[in-house]
Write an enzyme that holds these catalytic residues in place. Structure first.
Site, mmCIF file in Angstrom:
data_model
loop_
_atom_site.group_PDB
_atom_site.id
_atom_site.type_symbol
_atom_site.label_atom_id
_atom_site.label_comp_id
_atom_site.label_asym_id
_atom_site.label_seq_id
_atom_site.Cartn_x
_atom_site.Cartn_y
_atom_site.Cartn_z
ATOM 1 N N HIS A 179 -11.702 2.388 2.321
ATOM 2 C CA HIS A 179 -10.831 2.914 3.379
ATOM 3 C C HIS A 179 -11.570 2.781 4.714
ATOM 4 O O HIS A 179 -12.735 3.162 4.814
ATOM 5 C CB HIS A 179 -10.483 4.382 3.087
ATOM 6 C CG HIS A 179 -9.550 4.937 4.108
ATOM 7 N ND1 HIS A 179 -8.206 4.624 4.117
ATOM 8 C CD2 HIS A 179 -9.774 5.730 5.188
ATOM 9 C CE1 HIS A 179 -7.633 5.219 5.156
ATOM 10 N NE2 HIS A 179 -8.570 5.908 5.819
ATOM 11 N N ILE B 77 0.622 2.706 -2.402
ATOM 12 C CA ILE B 77 0.039 3.900 -3.031
ATOM 13 C C ILE B 77 0.405 3.865 -4.510
ATOM 14 O O ILE B 77 1.563 3.648 -4.868
ATOM 15 C CB ILE B 77 0.554 5.186 -2.345
ATOM 16 C CG1 ILE B 77 0.065 5.195 -0.883
ATOM 17 C CG2 ILE B 77 0.045 6.427 -3.083
ATOM 18 C CD1 ILE B 77 0.600 6.350 -0.056
ATOM 19 N N LEU B 78 -0.593 4.041 -5.363
ATOM 20 C CA LEU B 78 -0.360 3.957 -6.813
ATOM 21 C C LEU B 78 0.066 5.318 -7.361
ATOM 22 O O LEU B 78 -0.353 6.365 -6.853
ATOM 23 C CB LEU B 78 -1.639 3.463 -7.510
ATOM 24 C CG LEU B 78 -2.031 2.023 -7.123
ATOM 25 C CD1 LEU B 78 -3.492 1.747 -7.459
ATOM 26 C CD2 LEU B 78 -1.116 1.011 -7.798
ATOM 27 N N ASN C 149 -12.308 -8.396 2.543
ATOM 28 C CA ASN C 149 -13.099 -7.594 1.597
ATOM 29 C C ASN C 149 -13.213 -8.300 0.252
ATOM 30 O O ASN C 149 -14.254 -8.228 -0.401
ATOM 31 C CB ASN C 149 -12.490 -6.199 1.428
ATOM 32 C CG ASN C 149 -12.927 -5.272 2.542
ATOM 33 O OD1 ASN C 149 -14.097 -4.933 2.638
ATOM 34 N ND2 ASN C 149 -12.001 -4.903 3.405
ATOM 35 N N ALA D 61 -19.703 -2.095 7.979
ATOM 36 C CA ALA D 61 -19.623 -1.147 6.865
ATOM 37 C C ALA D 61 -18.910 -1.698 5.629
ATOM 38 O O ALA D 61 -19.527 -1.882 4.583
ATOM 39 C CB ALA D 61 -18.947 0.144 7.338
HETATM 40 C C1 GAR Z 1 -9.513 -3.234 5.467
HETATM 41 O O1 GAR Z 1 -9.972 -2.726 6.688
HETATM 42 C C2 GAR Z 1 -9.382 -2.133 4.463
HETATM 43 O O2 GAR Z 1 -10.369 -1.165 4.575
HETATM 44 C C3 GAR Z 1 -8.035 -1.576 4.820
HETATM 45 O O3 GAR Z 1 -7.254 -2.717 5.123
HETATM 46 C C4 GAR Z 1 -8.088 -3.756 5.583
HETATM 47 C C5 GAR Z 1 -7.831 -4.986 4.747
HETATM 48 O O4 GAR Z 1 -8.545 -6.106 5.172
HETATM 49 N N1 GAR Z 1 -7.505 -0.797 3.747
HETATM 50 C C6 GAR Z 1 -6.704 0.276 3.955
HETATM 51 O O5 GAR Z 1 -6.334 0.631 5.024
HETATM 52 C C7 GAR Z 1 -6.286 0.995 2.666
HETATM 53 N N2 GAR Z 1 -5.772 2.289 2.970
HETATM 54 P P1 GAR Z 1 -8.809 -7.364 4.217
HETATM 55 O O6 GAR Z 1 -7.485 -7.748 3.603
HETATM 56 O O7 GAR Z 1 -9.314 -8.424 5.139
HETATM 57 O O8 GAR Z 1 -9.813 -6.964 3.191
#
Ligand code: GAR
Length: 377
Positions: free
Chosen positions: A113, A96-97, A17, A183
């Site tokens: 999320h 969690i903050l 991301n 998404a």
């Molecule tokens: C992503 O799918 C993100 O949406 C999720 O962790 C992954 C991280 O991937 N976040 C959560 O679950 C937060 N509650 P990335 O490090 O490749 O971006």
């Protein structure tokens, strides 16, 4: 050029991301903000490599090496302050903050999320776990959500959501990948751009207070001085060059004061801090078109871009419709003068046509455009 909003991205893992945000910066999707630092809660996270490759400052504030949440958050705050970050993007950030932290940056933190909130969210729902639960439940669609972060885990205002199909053959990994591709990587940069643009708009200077005042002979000096500050190309050809105090006195007595007295026009100085910094008028035409008034205005350049002209135009038009017996006000703009065109458009005028007598000056084509404002009922 307006300054960009400074973004800090908080990560814990692979950082795809984060990569989507970096790519959005180079492709022109994220233009109102710039990533100034990446903060990882895990040493050695691949996201840190991605940041370095993109030339972005990367810091680790290791959650497991901190005694408690307060120490962890203090480390994050120090890094945010050092980089003067204005917004925070949680991109795969797995802690969690606290309420203290989210309050401190209220409406300035967004999170992505990997599910359609309010499904599969809250404490314990992170990373692959979210997709395992979604498959266990047998949902046929899942997706991603970008939301503002507040003191409730995954509970802040939803900014964007996108649904993604769940296939019978899915494993948590394949579903995670599809949700990211279809998404998350799209939604997150778009939401970041929206938030940054909103912040830039909030930062725009407010319209300073000004008044419209009828011209008096004592204004002649200020009037002459202010006209001297206007680029000649925005002034009528008929305007004396240079424009002297005597010219200003003539304008005030012969045009403004007579016009007001005989109800053939309304003429006002635009006054900021007691000093005339521009002029705005509506003059009534004579003969066959005596039901039409013509608006004219100028402002010294240091007051451009703060909405004074638009507000003044609305005021003078309202006064002219009330005092002069007219049903329409016309404004002329020479096409490349974008600022002047915006003033009329924002004051409610509509483009009625481009006149044939376009002319060429210094190798540039000027189209004479006529804008009109019709008296309301
Ligand atoms: C992503 O799918 C993100 O949406 C999720 O962790 C992954 C991280 O991937 N976040 C959560 O679950 C937060 N509650 P990335 O490090 O490749 O971006």
């Amino acid at each position: 050029m307006q300054k960009k909003v400074k973004i800090a991205v908080l990560v814990s893992g692979g950082g795809t991301n984060l990569q989507a945000l970096i790519d959005a910066q180079s492709s022109g999707i994220l233009v109102s903000g710039e990533i100034v630092c990446v903060i990882s809660s895990k040493a050695g996270a691949y996201a840190l490599e991605r940041a370095k490759k993109a030339g972005i400052d990367a810091v680790t504030v290791s959650r497991k090496d901190c005694r408690d949440l307060a120490e962890f958050e203090a480390g994050i705050i120090a890094a945010l302050e050092e980089h003067k970050a204005e917004i925070i993007i949680l991109a795969g950030f797995m802690s969690i903050l606290s309420e203290d932290f989210t309050r401190r940056y209220a409406n300035r933190i967004i999170n992505v999320h990997p599910a359609l909130i309010p499904s599969f969210c809250g404490k314990g729902y992170y990373g692959l776990k979210v997709h395992e639960e979604a498959l266990k439940k047998g949902v046929k669609v899942s997706g991603a959500t970008v939301h503002l972060v507040n003191e409730i885990c995954d509970g802040g205002e939803i900014l964007a959501q996108k649904a993604v199909e769940v296939k019978d053959s899915d494993t948590p990994e394949t579903l995670q990948r599809r949700i990211m591709e279809q998404a998350e990587w799209k939604l997150l940069p778009e939401a970041a751009e929206k938030l940054c643009r909103r912040i830039l708009n909030e930062k725009k200077p407010e319209t300073p207070s000004f008044t419209l005042r009828k011209w008096e002979l004592s204004d002649a000096k200020a009037l002459a001085e202010s006209i001297g500050k206007i680029d000649r190309k925005y002034l009528s050809e008929r305007m004396p060059d240079p424009y002297t105090e005597k010219d200003a006195e003539w304008f005030i007595t012969e045009m403004a004061q007579k016009g007001e007295a005989e109800n053939t026009g309304v003429f006002c100085g635009i006054v900021v801090d007691g000093k005339a910094v521009g002029n705005i008028s509506v003059e009534k035409l004579s003969g066959l078109r005596s039901n039409v008034g013509v608006i004219g205005y100028y402002l010294i350049p240091e007051f451009y871009g703060r909405g004074i002209m638009t507000a003044a135009a609305k005021m003078i038009c309202a006064e002219a419709f009330e005092k002069l017996d007219i049903s329409r006000i016309e404004g002329t703009v020479f096409e490349p003068n974008i600022g002047s065109r915006r003033v009329l458009e924002k004051a409610g005028f509509e483009l009625e046509g481009v006149l044939k007598n376009s002319f060429c000056k210094n190798g540039k084509l000027y189209n004479e455009c006529i804008y009109g404002l019709v008296k309301g009922d």
